[in-house]
Structures are given as C-alpha cells and as structure tokens.
Design a protein around this motif. Structure first.
Motif, PDB file in Angstrom:
ATOM      1  N   SER A 211     -80.240  29.485 -29.784  1.00  0.00           N
ATOM      2  CA  SER A 211     -80.542  28.452 -30.761  1.00  0.00           C
ATOM      3  C   SER A 211     -80.312  28.978 -32.165  1.00  0.00           C
ATOM      4  O   SER A 211     -80.538  30.142 -32.457  1.00  0.00           O
ATOM      5  N   THR A 212     -79.862  28.091 -33.035  1.00  0.00           N
ATOM      6  CA  THR A 212     -79.691  28.463 -34.429  1.00  0.00           C
ATOM      7  C   THR A 212     -80.912  28.080 -35.252  1.00  0.00           C
ATOM      8  O   THR A 212     -80.944  28.313 -36.445  1.00  0.00           O
ATOM      9  N   ILE A 213     -81.923  27.482 -34.622  1.00  0.00           N
ATOM     10  CA  ILE A 213     -83.144  27.115 -35.319  1.00  0.00           C
ATOM     11  C   ILE A 213     -84.001  28.365 -35.483  1.00  0.00           C
ATOM     12  O   ILE A 213     -84.205  29.122 -34.542  1.00  0.00           O
ATOM     13  N   LYS A 214     -84.521  28.560 -36.680  1.00  0.00           N
ATOM     14  CA  LYS A 214     -85.327  29.735 -36.977  1.00  0.00           C
ATOM     15  C   LYS A 214     -86.754  29.548 -36.452  1.00  0.00           C
ATOM     16  O   LYS A 214     -87.357  28.503 -36.628  1.00  0.00           O
ATOM     17  N   LEU A 215     -87.286  30.565 -35.820  1.00  0.00           N
ATOM     18  CA  LEU A 215     -88.646  30.540 -35.284  1.00  0.00           C
ATOM     19  C   LEU A 215     -89.643  30.394 -36.422  1.00  0.00           C
ATOM     20  O   LEU A 215     -89.630  31.180 -37.366  1.00  0.00           O
ATOM     21  N   PRO A 216     -90.528  29.376 -36.369  1.00  0.00           N
ATOM     22  CA  PRO A 216     -91.521  29.227 -37.437  1.00  0.00           C
ATOM     23  C   PRO A 216     -92.573  30.325 -37.366  1.00  0.00           C
ATOM     24  O   PRO A 216     -93.059  30.659 -36.296  1.00  0.00           O
ATOM     25  N   ILE A 217     -92.913  30.888 -38.522  1.00  0.00           N
ATOM     26  CA  ILE A 217     -93.909  31.951 -38.608  1.00  0.00           C
ATOM     27  C   ILE A 217     -95.194  31.349 -39.185  1.00  0.00           C
ATOM     28  O   ILE A 217     -95.156  30.629 -40.180  1.00  0.00           O
ATOM     29  N   LEU A 218     -96.313  31.653 -38.556  1.00  0.00           N
ATOM     30  CA  LEU A 218     -97.603  31.126 -38.990  1.00  0.00           C
ATOM     31  C   LEU A 218     -98.015  31.743 -40.318  1.00  0.00           C
ATOM     32  O   LEU A 218     -97.976  32.955 -40.483  1.00  0.00           O
ATOM     33  N   LYS A 219     -98.397  30.876 -41.255  1.00  0.00           N
ATOM     34  CA  LYS A 219     -98.877  31.321 -42.560  1.00  0.00           C
ATOM     35  C   LYS A 219    -100.302  30.848 -42.748  1.00  0.00           C
ATOM     36  O   LYS A 219    -100.708  29.841 -42.167  1.00  0.00           O
ATOM     37  N   LYS A 220    -101.041  31.557 -43.557  1.00  0.00           N
ATOM     38  CA  LYS A 220    -102.447  31.239 -43.797  1.00  0.00           C
ATOM     39  C   LYS A 220    -102.583  29.798 -44.301  1.00  0.00           C
ATOM     40  O   LYS A 220    -101.898  29.385 -45.214  1.00  0.00           O
ATOM     41  N   GLY A 221    -103.483  29.068 -43.653  1.00  0.00           N
ATOM     42  CA  GLY A 221    -103.767  27.700 -44.065  1.00  0.00           C
ATOM     43  C   GLY A 221    -102.753  26.668 -43.621  1.00  0.00           C
ATOM     44  O   GLY A 221    -102.838  25.505 -44.002  1.00  0.00           O
ATOM     45  N   GLU A 222    -101.762  27.062 -42.817  1.00  0.00           N
ATOM     46  CA  GLU A 222    -100.716  26.120 -42.404  1.00  0.00           C
ATOM     47  C   GLU A 222    -100.632  25.980 -40.884  1.00  0.00           C
ATOM     48  O   GLU A 222     -99.560  25.755 -40.332  1.00  0.00           O
ATOM     49  N   TYR A 223    -101.773  26.098 -40.200  1.00  0.00           N
ATOM     50  CA  TYR A 223    -101.750  26.037 -38.746  1.00  0.00           C
ATOM     51  C   TYR A 223    -101.204  24.712 -38.223  1.00  0.00           C
ATOM     52  O   TYR A 223    -100.370  24.701 -37.317  1.00  0.00           O
ATOM     53  N   ASP A 224    -101.661  23.591 -38.760  1.00  0.00           N
ATOM     54  CA  ASP A 224    -101.249  22.287 -38.235  1.00  0.00           C
ATOM     55  C   ASP A 224     -99.739  22.091 -38.327  1.00  0.00           C
ATOM     56  O   ASP A 224     -99.104  21.644 -37.363  1.00  0.00           O
TER      57      ASP A 224
ATOM     58  N   TRP B 149     -97.504  24.522 -38.592  1.00  0.00           N
ATOM     59  CA  TRP B 149     -96.903  25.530 -37.716  1.00  0.00           C
ATOM     60  C   TRP B 149     -96.927  25.065 -36.258  1.00  0.00           C
ATOM     61  O   TRP B 149     -95.941  25.213 -35.541  1.00  0.00           O
ATOM     62  N   ALA B 150     -98.056  24.508 -35.819  1.00  0.00           N
ATOM     63  CA  ALA B 150     -98.178  24.058 -34.427  1.00  0.00           C
ATOM     64  C   ALA B 150     -97.156  22.968 -34.125  1.00  0.00           C
ATOM     65  O   ALA B 150     -96.529  22.981 -33.063  1.00  0.00           O
ATOM     66  N   MET B 151     -96.971  22.031 -35.058  1.00  0.00           N
ATOM     67  CA  MET B 151     -95.958  20.986 -34.849  1.00  0.00           C
ATOM     68  C   MET B 151     -94.560  21.590 -34.788  1.00  0.00           C
ATOM     69  O   MET B 151     -93.754  21.231 -33.924  1.00  0.00           O
ATOM     70  N   LYS B 152     -94.272  22.516 -35.702  1.00  0.00           N
ATOM     71  CA  LYS B 152     -92.951  23.149 -35.715  1.00  0.00           C
ATOM     72  C   LYS B 152     -92.710  23.946 -34.438  1.00  0.00           C
ATOM     73  O   LYS B 152     -91.614  23.930 -33.879  1.00  0.00           O
ATOM     74  N   MET B 153     -93.747  24.666 -33.972  1.00  0.00           N
ATOM     75  CA  MET B 153     -93.601  25.448 -32.731  1.00  0.00           C
ATOM     76  C   MET B 153     -93.332  24.534 -31.545  1.00  0.00           C
ATOM     77  O   MET B 153     -92.500  24.847 -30.693  1.00  0.00           O
ATOM     78  N   GLU B 154     -94.059  23.434 -31.471  1.00  0.00           N
ATOM     79  CA  GLU B 154     -93.840  22.505 -30.364  1.00  0.00           C
ATOM     80  C   GLU B 154     -92.406  21.999 -30.366  1.00  0.00           C
ATOM     81  O   GLU B 154     -91.735  22.009 -29.329  1.00  0.00           O
TER      82      GLU B 154
ATOM     83  N   LEU C 105    -102.648  26.703 -55.635  1.00  0.00           N
ATOM     84  CA  LEU C 105    -101.858  25.629 -55.015  1.00  0.00           C
ATOM     85  C   LEU C 105    -101.430  25.982 -53.595  1.00  0.00           C
ATOM     86  O   LEU C 105    -101.405  25.124 -52.728  1.00  0.00           O
ATOM     87  N   SER C 106    -101.083  27.231 -53.389  1.00  0.00           N
ATOM     88  CA  SER C 106    -100.623  27.594 -52.044  1.00  0.00           C
ATOM     89  C   SER C 106    -101.778  27.784 -51.097  1.00  0.00           C
ATOM     90  O   SER C 106    -101.647  27.668 -49.918  1.00  0.00           O
TER      91      SER C 106
END
Length: 175
Positions: A30-43, A45-50, A174-175
């Motif tokens: 796949s040419t899609i990049k694996l999403p990496i979990l970042k602080k405060g962005e679980y929701d 990240w979970a959608m992207k991983m799915e 902000l982040s």
C-alpha cells in the motif's frame, strides 16, 4: 513453425500438496502511510487506523475487532503453560494474522509507549488497552475541554516574555 499443439505452452499446474484454493494470495503493498497516534488525537487515529487496515488488509482489521480465536495450550510436567505450535493451515494463517495485527498496532504507537503494549499477545486486547489509555471516557474529555477553555480565556503574553515565546505557548495550547 509447424503449428502443432506441441508448440503451445501449457500453464503450470500447482504442486499436489496445494490445490488452487489453498494457494496464498499475493501480497500487495500500500502507498497509504500508517497513521501514528499522537497525544489527544485518539478518535481521529482510530478512524484512520480502521480505514487504513480495511483498505490494506481487511483480515487484519477483523482480527483486531473480533479476536483471533482460541490458541491450543497445554501444561508441562512442572505446571508451566505452553502454547502448542499450529497444526493446520488455518491455525498457521490465524497466527500470522495475529502477529501482523500486533506489529501494525505497535508501529502506529509513539516510541515512548511501546514498552507498555509490547508484551500483549492479543491484538484485540492491545486495541482495547490503547483505547482505554488514550481515548479516555466522556467525563475526562469534558474535563480536558474545560481546562483548555480556561487556559485559552486566561491566555496573555507579557512584554517580558516576548512575542516568539508567547506564540510558541499559544501554538502548544492549540495543539
């Protein structure tokens, strides 16, 4: 060329140990990049991983969601639990999918959290642990929003701090 039937190459036949339904499908990259979990962005990240796993290797996503089924275990003479090696092609494939699911989840975690999840042997258990660690519950999310709102409303930059440091603090807020 004589035009006889002997000149036409015949397709190779699978070895007797593998019927066409037992042959493995080719791996795709796949040419899609694996999403990496970042602080405060679980929701997010979970959608992207799915979506990532459903697109690249759906059986791996099924392992994470549903588990991989029972593993054959036994107890040795000293009472130690031993995992038996897989015997059938289905068991081998199930173990490979489990390993691949665990590896994918570990690769999507930040480096400083790898040790916490590395020893887990079940991808479904790992997914749930990541969710409970990073996702939080509704009450904690409300508290985080309240704290951020208070920090935003009370934000100011003093002359002694300087514009650059104030800007950096605002960006981190902000982040």
């Amino acid at each position: 060329m004589s035009g006889s039937q002997d000149d036409i190459p015949t397709p190779p036949t699978p070895p007797p140990s593998q019927t066409p339904t037992q042959q493995q499908t080719p791996h795709t990259v796949s040419t899609i990049k694996l999403p990496i979990l970042k602080k405060g962005e679980y929701d997010i990240w979970a959608m992207k991983m799915e979506h990532y796993l459903a697109h690249t290797d759906y059986p791996i996503w099924e392992v994470i969601q549903n588990g991989n089924g029972p593993v054959s275990i036994t107890t040795d003479t000293q009472g130690q639990i031993k995992v038996l090696p897989p015997r059938t092609a289905e068991e081998i494939l199930a173990r490979e999918r489990e390993r691949k699911a665990r590896t994918t989840l570990l690769m999507a975690l930040p480096k400083d959290h790898l040790a916490k999840f590395h020893k887990m042997t079940d991808a479904k258990e790992m997914w749930e642990a990541i969710k409970s660690r990073f996702g939080g519950n509704d009450e904690s999310k409300k508290m985080q929003k309240y704290i951020l709102k208070q920090q935003f409303e009370g934000f100011s930059v003093s002359n002694s701090e300087g514009l650059h440091k104030g800007y950096d603090r605002f960006q981190s807020l902000l982040s």
